[in-house]
Design a protein around this motif. Structure first.
Motif, mmCIF file in Angstrom:
data_model
loop_
_atom_site.group_PDB
_atom_site.id
_atom_site.type_symbol
_atom_site.label_atom_id
_atom_site.label_comp_id
_atom_site.label_asym_id
_atom_site.label_seq_id
_atom_site.Cartn_x
_atom_site.Cartn_y
_atom_site.Cartn_z
ATOM 1 N N HIS A 54 0.841 -1.190 0.000
ATOM 2 C CA HIS A 54 0.000 0.000 0.000
ATOM 3 C C HIS A 54 0.879 1.245 0.000
ATOM 4 N N LYS A 55 1.099 1.806 -1.163
ATOM 5 C CA LYS A 55 1.953 2.992 -1.281
ATOM 6 C C LYS A 55 1.168 4.285 -1.397
ATOM 7 N N SER A 56 -0.127 4.176 -1.626
ATOM 8 C CA SER A 56 -0.932 5.381 -1.816
ATOM 9 C C SER A 56 -2.347 5.124 -1.318
ATOM 10 N N LEU A 85 -2.879 -11.242 4.424
ATOM 11 C CA LEU A 85 -1.724 -10.810 3.634
ATOM 12 C C LEU A 85 -1.964 -9.479 2.946
ATOM 13 N N LEU A 86 -3.209 -9.156 2.678
ATOM 14 C CA LEU A 86 -3.522 -7.884 2.030
ATOM 15 C C LEU A 86 -3.757 -6.758 3.022
ATOM 16 N N ASN A 87 -4.179 -7.108 4.241
ATOM 17 C CA ASN A 87 -4.730 -6.085 5.127
ATOM 18 C C ASN A 87 -3.957 -5.899 6.431
ATOM 19 N N ASN A 88 -3.039 -6.809 6.766
ATOM 20 C CA ASN A 88 -2.355 -6.718 8.049
ATOM 21 C C ASN A 88 -1.412 -5.515 8.071
ATOM 22 N N PRO A 89 -1.585 -4.566 8.997
ATOM 23 C CA PRO A 89 -0.736 -3.360 9.003
ATOM 24 C C PRO A 89 0.711 -3.657 9.373
ATOM 25 N N GLY A 90 0.941 -4.677 10.202
ATOM 26 C CA GLY A 90 2.317 -5.020 10.551
ATOM 27 C C GLY A 90 3.101 -5.491 9.342
ATOM 28 N N LEU A 91 2.446 -6.242 8.461
ATOM 29 C CA LEU A 91 3.110 -6.692 7.245
ATOM 30 C C LEU A 91 3.406 -5.516 6.329
ATOM 31 N N GLN A 92 2.498 -4.555 6.270
ATOM 32 C CA GLN A 92 2.748 -3.366 5.459
ATOM 33 C C GLN A 92 3.954 -2.589 5.984
ATOM 34 N N ALA A 93 4.119 -2.567 7.305
ATOM 35 C CA ALA A 93 5.301 -1.914 7.880
ATOM 36 C C ALA A 93 6.579 -2.635 7.457
ATOM 37 N N SER A 94 6.512 -3.963 7.320
ATOM 38 C CA SER A 94 7.665 -4.723 6.833
ATOM 39 C C SER A 94 7.984 -4.355 5.388
ATOM 40 N N PHE A 95 6.957 -4.140 4.582
ATOM 41 C CA PHE A 95 7.186 -3.730 3.196
ATOM 42 C C PHE A 95 7.886 -2.370 3.145
ATOM 43 N N ASP A 96 7.531 -1.477 4.059
ATOM 44 C CA ASP A 96 8.210 -0.172 4.113
ATOM 45 C C ASP A 96 9.687 -0.335 4.444
ATOM 46 N N GLU A 97 10.018 -1.366 5.229
ATOM 47 C CA GLU A 97 11.426 -1.652 5.532
ATOM 48 C C GLU A 97 12.195 -1.959 4.246
ATOM 49 N N LEU A 98 11.503 -2.559 3.277
ATOM 50 C CA LEU A 98 12.129 -2.835 1.988
ATOM 51 C C LEU A 98 12.519 -1.536 1.288
ATOM 52 N N GLY A 99 11.663 -0.521 1.379
ATOM 53 C CA GLY A 99 11.985 0.769 0.787
ATOM 54 C C GLY A 99 13.194 1.411 1.444
ATOM 55 N N ILE A 100 13.311 1.238 2.770
ATOM 56 C CA ILE A 100 14.474 1.782 3.481
ATOM 57 C C ILE A 100 15.751 1.086 3.022
ATOM 58 N N GLY A 250 -6.228 -7.705 10.378
ATOM 59 C CA GLY A 250 -6.211 -6.252 10.277
ATOM 60 C C GLY A 250 -7.598 -5.646 10.265
ATOM 61 N N LEU A 251 -8.551 -6.288 10.958
ATOM 62 C CA LEU A 251 -9.944 -5.853 10.944
ATOM 63 C C LEU A 251 -10.357 -5.361 12.326
ATOM 64 N N ASP A 252 -11.334 -4.475 12.349
ATOM 65 C CA ASP A 252 -11.916 -3.976 13.590
ATOM 66 C C ASP A 252 -13.136 -4.830 13.920
ATOM 67 N N MET A 253 -13.052 -5.577 15.018
ATOM 68 C CA MET A 253 -14.119 -6.503 15.371
ATOM 69 C C MET A 253 -15.422 -5.795 15.672
ATOM 70 N N THR A 254 -15.355 -4.533 16.115
ATOM 71 C CA THR A 254 -16.570 -3.810 16.460
ATOM 72 C C THR A 254 -17.328 -3.323 15.226
#
Length: 476
Positions: A54-56, A85-100, A250-254
């Motif tokens: 998710h870049k944008s 795999l599409l929605n987990n925010p922690g995994l997206q943070a790992s993808f940002d590590e790739l950019g670094i 990565g979902l809000d149960m409420t």
């Protein structure tokens, strides 16, 4: 009388200029995908799943629409893994590590900025201005080697993120099966509680009528109290399992209510046969990462030896021109004198780190080989236990229950004897649910062990999702 100006310019020698020109012509740039294609390909090949970075806001909106469509239907384990795999925010943070990591790689492939010096001196009406420009020649000479090191670090980062993808997939599978197991147990403990409540009320009425002793009535009431306690504990375990499952997705149960099966899936007809262990070992990410780290340290050792004596080297040409004298030309070299530090400490540290990496690689390979064997043994044993409950224990308990029901219908036993027989089945049913859940955990761990380091069957530790009485409580 005009003031006298003197100009001094330091220029890079022709050889260094040529070298810099070549490097500048192939100046490192960012790739179009940031190395993400490697992750996409492996996720598609090994997991048959899609990953998106998710870049944008547009990417986020597109993925949100896709996941919303997936969540409209009853959620299978494969769909749950895809959503995570599409929605987990922690995994997206790992993808940002790739950019670094890619930014560091690009930086290593670019020339360092030249240094500029300026000085102004005056003596009476005479003014002398010195201007200088210089380049770090050591950095130029070692740039190719440094870029190789950063390339290996970038590759190691990609492997670590791929490990995170595999781990999230495995943890999501286990969380899915754990949620189904707690759902099934909660439903069953509710049925047990209802039956125990009916028995306790009947015993109370019979005790008031004088047809039942206080001891027998107290036993029925105690069983009802234990059944209610177990139902509450099962509800707590179910709530925790649901919270963990939603978090991984990565979902809000409420805000979102998922459609899930009410029972665990049936056991497979046959088990998967183990692949060639040596082949699986070579494909494991932790082994590949350890080898990559060792290679990087080996090249780093060579770089340290190269710069052992001279770590600062600057070279340039000198041209001195004045308004009153003829031009002077020459060259100058700036070099670090190894009077106090001969570089032995740097080399010794690099050699120790390299040997440490070799030993750690051997240890990782040994642990991976053992984990592969243990995971498959757990996979086999869990299947055998769950199958034994399904094919032997539960059918036998049902046969006993059917026979007692016939005896009750023939007025050969009382309703309390029938309830007592039903109580003996509670632990078997709960154990069967646990055995089925443990098999699916073991199956997820076995699949993970072929790809990388498994988190182990930690979700089952100390966790009994059902119980017969207060002596064996439901815990999580």
């Amino acid at each position: 009388m005009f003031p006298l100006f003197a100009y001094r310019r330091k220029l890079v020698v022709p050889v260094a200029i040529s070298f810099a020109t070549v490097l500048l012509s192939s100046c490192a740039t960012f790739s179009s995908d940031g190395g993400f294609e490697f992750l996409e390909k492996n996720a598609r090949t090994q997991l048959d799943k899609q990953v998106v970075w998710h870049k944008s806001d547009a990417d986020q909106s597109r993925i949100q629409q896709y996941t919303d469509a997936l969540l409209l239907q009853e959620l299978s384990v494969e769909t749950a893994v895809q959503v995570a795999l599409l929605n987990n925010p922690g995994l997206q943070a790992s993808f940002d590590e790739l950019g670094i990591a890619e930014a560091d790689l690009v930086q290593a492939g670019r020339l360092g900025n030249p240094g500029f010096s300026f000085s102004r001196l005056h003596r009476g009406d005479e003014i002398e201005i010195d201007r200088g420009i210089h380049f770090n020649l050591v950095r130029l000479l070692t740039m190719q080697q440094t870029r190789k090191i950063e390339q290996r670090r970038f590759d190691a980062t990609r492997m670590a993120i791929l490990q995170a993808i595999y781990s999230l997939s495995s943890e999501t599978r286990k969380a899915y099966f754990n949620l189904l197991a707690t759902t099934e147990t909660l439903s069953y403990t509710g049925q047990v509680k209802d039956a125990a409540q009916a028995g306790a009320e009947l015993a109370q009425r019979m005790q008031k009528a004088g047809n039942f002793s206080q001891l027998k009535q107290a036993r029925e009431q105690s069983f009802y109290a234990d059944a209610e306690l177990n139902r509450q504990r099962a509800a707590l375990a179910h709530s925790r399992a649901r919270e963990n499952f939603y978090r991984l997705l990565g979902l809000d149960m409420t805000r979102i209510s998922l459609k899930l099966p009410e029972r665990l899936p049936e056991l497979p007809a046959v088990l998967e046969t183990p692949a060639e262990m040596q082949q699986a070992l070579s494909q494991r990410l932790d082994v590949q990462m350890a080898r990559s780290n060792t290679d990087a340290l080996a090249h780093n050792l060579g770089l340290n030896k190269f710069t052992r004596f001279i770590n600062v080297l600057e070279i340039g040409a000198v041209k001195n021109s004045t308004s009153q004298q003829s031009n002077q030309t020459g060259y100058e070299i700036s070099i670090e004198l190894p009077l106090f530090d001969w570089g032995t400490a740097r080399v010794a540290k690099a050699e120790a780190q390299y040997m440490q990496a070799i030993h750690r690689t051997a240890d990782v390979a040994l642990a991976a080989r053992a984990e592969l064997r243990q995971s498959y043994q757990q996979y086999q044993a869990s299947y055998a236990i769950a199958k034994h409950y399904r094919d032997e224990v539960l059918p036998l308990k049902k046969r006993i229950s059917d026979e007692n029901l016939l005896r009750y219908n023939g007025m050969l036993i009382s309703v309390f004897e029938l309830l007592s027989d039903a109580r003996s089945q509670i632990s078997s049913v709960n154990a069967s649910i646990e055995a089925s859940r443990d098999f699916w955990f073991a199956e997820a761990d076995w699949q993970m062990s072929k790809l990388g380091k498994s988190s182990g069957n930690s979700m089952t530790t100390g966790q009994n999702i059902g119980s017969e009485s207060g002596d064996k409580p439901v815990s999580h």
